[in-house]
Design a protein around this motif. Sequence first.
Motif, PDB file in Angstrom:
ATOM      1  N   GLY A 165      12.547   4.367   3.265  1.00  0.00           N
ATOM      2  CA  GLY A 165      12.070   3.739   2.046  1.00  0.00           C
ATOM      3  C   GLY A 165      10.656   4.186   1.748  1.00  0.00           C
ATOM      4  N   ALA A 166      10.278   4.116   0.490  1.00  0.00           N
ATOM      5  CA  ALA A 166       8.941   4.517   0.059  1.00  0.00           C
ATOM      6  C   ALA A 166       8.542   3.685  -1.156  1.00  0.00           C
ATOM      7  CB  ALA A 166       8.888   5.996  -0.267  1.00  0.00           C
ATOM      8  N   LYS A 167       7.237   3.499  -1.312  1.00  0.00           N
ATOM      9  CA  LYS A 167       6.739   2.706  -2.439  1.00  0.00           C
ATOM     10  C   LYS A 167       5.376   3.212  -2.885  1.00  0.00           C
ATOM     11  CE  LYS A 167       5.225  -1.529  -1.808  1.00  0.00           C
ATOM     12  NZ  LYS A 167       5.179  -2.999  -1.604  1.00  0.00           N
ATOM     13  N   TYR A 168       5.178   3.233  -4.195  1.00  0.00           N
ATOM     14  CA  TYR A 168       3.872   3.553  -4.778  1.00  0.00           C
ATOM     15  C   TYR A 168       3.494   2.413  -5.713  1.00  0.00           C
ATOM     16  CZ  TYR A 168       0.384   5.534  -7.897  1.00  0.00           C
ATOM     17  OH  TYR A 168      -0.752   5.739  -8.645  1.00  0.00           O
ATOM     18  N   GLN A 169       2.261   1.959  -5.600  1.00  0.00           N
ATOM     19  CA  GLN A 169       1.809   0.911  -6.510  1.00  0.00           C
ATOM     20  C   GLN A 169       0.361   1.160  -6.909  1.00  0.00           C
ATOM     21  OE1 GLN A 169       2.446  -2.320  -3.577  1.00  0.00           O
ATOM     22  NE2 GLN A 169       0.343  -2.956  -4.012  1.00  0.00           N
ATOM     23  N   GLN A 170       0.063   0.778  -8.138  1.00  0.00           N
ATOM     24  CA  GLN A 170      -1.290   0.909  -8.664  1.00  0.00           C
ATOM     25  C   GLN A 170      -1.814  -0.472  -9.017  1.00  0.00           C
ATOM     26  OE1 GLN A 170      -1.929   3.019 -12.420  1.00  0.00           O
ATOM     27  NE2 GLN A 170      -3.615   4.131 -11.457  1.00  0.00           N
ATOM     28  N   GLU A 171      -3.047  -0.725  -8.641  1.00  0.00           N
ATOM     29  CA  GLU A 171      -3.658  -2.029  -8.872  1.00  0.00           C
ATOM     30  C   GLU A 171      -4.886  -1.864  -9.775  1.00  0.00           C
ATOM     31  OE1 GLU A 171      -4.603  -3.153  -4.939  1.00  0.00           O
ATOM     32  OE2 GLU A 171      -2.532  -3.418  -4.299  1.00  0.00           O
ATOM     33  N   LYS A 172      -4.953  -2.683 -10.797  1.00  0.00           N
ATOM     34  CA  LYS A 172      -6.117  -2.714 -11.687  1.00  0.00           C
ATOM     35  C   LYS A 172      -6.620  -4.147 -11.749  1.00  0.00           C
ATOM     36  CE  LYS A 172      -4.816   1.246 -14.541  1.00  0.00           C
ATOM     37  NZ  LYS A 172      -4.592   1.755 -15.920  1.00  0.00           N
ATOM     38  N   ILE A 173      -7.864  -4.330 -11.384  1.00  0.00           N
ATOM     39  CA  ILE A 173      -8.432  -5.677 -11.290  1.00  0.00           C
ATOM     40  C   ILE A 173      -9.705  -5.742 -12.125  1.00  0.00           C
ATOM     41  CG2 ILE A 173      -9.488  -7.354  -9.736  1.00  0.00           C
ATOM     42  CD1 ILE A 173      -7.619  -6.327  -7.561  1.00  0.00           C
ATOM     43  N   SER A 183      -4.845   2.895  -5.812  1.00  0.00           N
ATOM     44  CA  SER A 183      -3.427   3.173  -5.610  1.00  0.00           C
ATOM     45  C   SER A 183      -3.092   3.029  -4.132  1.00  0.00           C
ATOM     46  CB  SER A 183      -3.064   4.582  -6.090  1.00  0.00           C
ATOM     47  OG  SER A 183      -3.316   4.723  -7.466  1.00  0.00           O
ATOM     48  N   ARG A 184      -1.886   2.561  -3.866  1.00  0.00           N
ATOM     49  CA  ARG A 184      -1.380   2.439  -2.497  1.00  0.00           C
ATOM     50  C   ARG A 184      -0.042   3.182  -2.403  1.00  0.00           C
ATOM     51  NH1 ARG A 184      -3.809  -2.450   0.187  1.00  0.00           N
ATOM     52  NH2 ARG A 184      -4.874  -3.661  -1.408  1.00  0.00           N
ATOM     53  N   ILE A 185       0.114   3.909  -1.302  1.00  0.00           N
ATOM     54  CA  ILE A 185       1.365   4.602  -1.006  1.00  0.00           C
ATOM     55  C   ILE A 185       1.830   4.137   0.368  1.00  0.00           C
ATOM     56  CG2 ILE A 185       2.501   6.831  -0.706  1.00  0.00           C
ATOM     57  CD1 ILE A 185       0.291   8.070  -2.404  1.00  0.00           C
ATOM     58  N   SER A 186       3.077   3.709   0.462  1.00  0.00           N
ATOM     59  CA  SER A 186       3.598   3.239   1.739  1.00  0.00           C
ATOM     60  C   SER A 186       5.033   3.713   1.905  1.00  0.00           C
ATOM     61  CB  SER A 186       3.527   1.707   1.833  1.00  0.00           C
ATOM     62  OG  SER A 186       4.308   1.115   0.814  1.00  0.00           O
ATOM     63  N   GLY A 187       5.469   3.771   3.164  1.00  0.00           N
ATOM     64  CA  GLY A 187       6.833   4.188   3.443  1.00  0.00           C
ATOM     65  C   GLY A 187       7.205   3.846   4.871  1.00  0.00           C
ATOM     66  N   TYR A 188       8.497   3.876   5.149  1.00  0.00           N
ATOM     67  CA  TYR A 188       8.959   3.556   6.493  1.00  0.00           C
ATOM     68  C   TYR A 188      10.231   4.337   6.822  1.00  0.00           C
ATOM     69  CZ  TYR A 188      12.664   0.649   4.501  1.00  0.00           C
ATOM     70  OH  TYR A 188      13.757   0.215   3.813  1.00  0.00           O
ATOM     71  N   LEU A 189      10.459   4.525   8.117  1.00  0.00           N
ATOM     72  CA  LEU A 189      11.682   5.110   8.659  1.00  0.00           C
ATOM     73  C   LEU A 189      12.154   4.217   9.795  1.00  0.00           C
ATOM     74  CD1 LEU A 189      10.683   8.886   8.885  1.00  0.00           C
ATOM     75  CD2 LEU A 189      12.314   7.898   7.275  1.00  0.00           C
ATOM     76  N   GLN A 190      13.466   4.017   9.892  1.00  0.00           N
ATOM     77  CA  GLN A 190      14.006   3.203  10.970  1.00  0.00           C
ATOM     78  C   GLN A 190      15.381   3.721  11.363  1.00  0.00           C
ATOM     79  OE1 GLN A 190      13.587  -1.167  10.939  1.00  0.00           O
ATOM     80  NE2 GLN A 190      15.800  -1.282  11.192  1.00  0.00           N
ATOM     81  N   TRP A 240      -4.293   3.836   1.359  1.00  0.00           N
ATOM     82  CA  TRP A 240      -4.987   3.214   0.229  1.00  0.00           C
ATOM     83  C   TRP A 240      -6.152   4.112  -0.146  1.00  0.00           C
ATOM     84  CZ3 TRP A 240      -8.147  -1.961   0.303  1.00  0.00           C
ATOM     85  CH2 TRP A 240      -8.284  -2.430  -0.993  1.00  0.00           C
ATOM     86  N   ASP A 241      -6.179   4.563  -1.395  1.00  0.00           N
ATOM     87  CA  ASP A 241      -7.210   5.528  -1.785  1.00  0.00           C
ATOM     88  C   ASP A 241      -8.581   4.882  -1.989  1.00  0.00           C
ATOM     89  OD1 ASP A 241      -6.830   4.168  -4.159  1.00  0.00           O
ATOM     90  OD2 ASP A 241      -6.399   5.934  -5.370  1.00  0.00           O
ATOM     91  N   LEU A 242      -8.658   3.551  -1.995  1.00  0.00           N
ATOM     92  CA  LEU A 242      -9.959   2.899  -2.170  1.00  0.00           C
ATOM     93  C   LEU A 242     -10.827   3.067  -0.924  1.00  0.00           C
ATOM     94  CD1 LEU A 242     -11.654   1.171  -4.147  1.00  0.00           C
ATOM     95  CD2 LEU A 242     -10.823  -0.829  -2.901  1.00  0.00           C
ATOM     96  N   ASN A 243     -10.276   2.746   0.245  1.00  0.00           N
ATOM     97  CA  ASN A 243     -11.044   2.924   1.482  1.00  0.00           C
ATOM     98  C   ASN A 243     -10.654   4.202   2.225  1.00  0.00           C
ATOM     99  OD1 ASN A 243      -8.548   2.275   2.521  1.00  0.00           O
ATOM    100  ND2 ASN A 243      -9.210   0.463   3.621  1.00  0.00           N
ATOM    101  N   GLU A 244      -9.727   4.981   1.628  1.00  0.00           N
ATOM    102  CA  GLU A 244      -9.294   6.276   2.168  1.00  0.00           C
ATOM    103  C   GLU A 244      -8.804   6.150   3.618  1.00  0.00           C
ATOM    104  OE1 GLU A 244     -12.560   8.919   1.631  1.00  0.00           O
ATOM    105  OE2 GLU A 244     -12.247   9.110  -0.530  1.00  0.00           O
ATOM    106  N   GLN A 245      -8.055   5.080   3.896  1.00  0.00           N
ATOM    107  CA  GLN A 245      -7.552   4.849   5.249  1.00  0.00           C
ATOM    108  C   GLN A 245      -6.043   5.022   5.274  1.00  0.00           C
ATOM    109  OE1 GLN A 245      -7.805   0.853   6.797  1.00  0.00           O
ATOM    110  NE2 GLN A 245      -7.806   1.554   8.914  1.00  0.00           N
TER     111      GLN A 245
END
Length: 202
Positions: free
Chosen positions: A1-9, A52-59, A81-86
């Motif tokens: 699975g994979a997910k991309y989300q963008q947050e505007k605050i 923006s956040r990008i996440s994914g998983y394998l199982q 997470w591109d905000l803290n580049e971690q």
Amino acid sequence: GAKYQQEKISDRLHEWNYNDSAGFSIPSQRDTLNPQIILNDVVISRTSLSSSRISGYLQNVWQISDTNQFILTTGIRANYWDLNEQLVISPRISLSYKPEWKNHVTFRLAGGYYYQPPFYRELRDQEGKIHTDLKAQQSIHIVGGSDYTFLAFGREFKLTSEIYYKILKNLIPYKIDNLRIRYLPEYSSTGYARGADLRLFG
């Protein structure tokens, strides 16, 4: 699975304190041309944040024995997470064993890394400053448990028991201010959690 989300605050913060022992808000300087009320703990800030956040998983589930006695579940989850580049990578593993002498009992042993990236409220300190370099909170889990299925009152029940120990790192401390939770992102903490859980399903 994979997910991309963008947050505007968009955040506007305007807080202040005014304490008057007499119970009235009257000018503290009796200048009739320019009366003034002195406020305490004034915090004024305006923030616009986009990230923006990008996440994914394998199982995968592995059947080790032909009789389904041993089942190994392995997985990995990643989050950037591109905000803290971690970039955080969380491996997990779980081994379950169903003995031949007791078909209604299953034993489990599991462990893994877990990360909780911060959200906007954790980034903002009490002065309204945003700490964009704040890293994710980390937890290492070790869990042992069992499932017992039995019949009672004409229906099937399942008793689940677990003991766990969690090593907690890079925690974001907070304090409770009346009804609000005030995060302190300029600090970090460590800790642990341990205990036992018993749950009955039916």
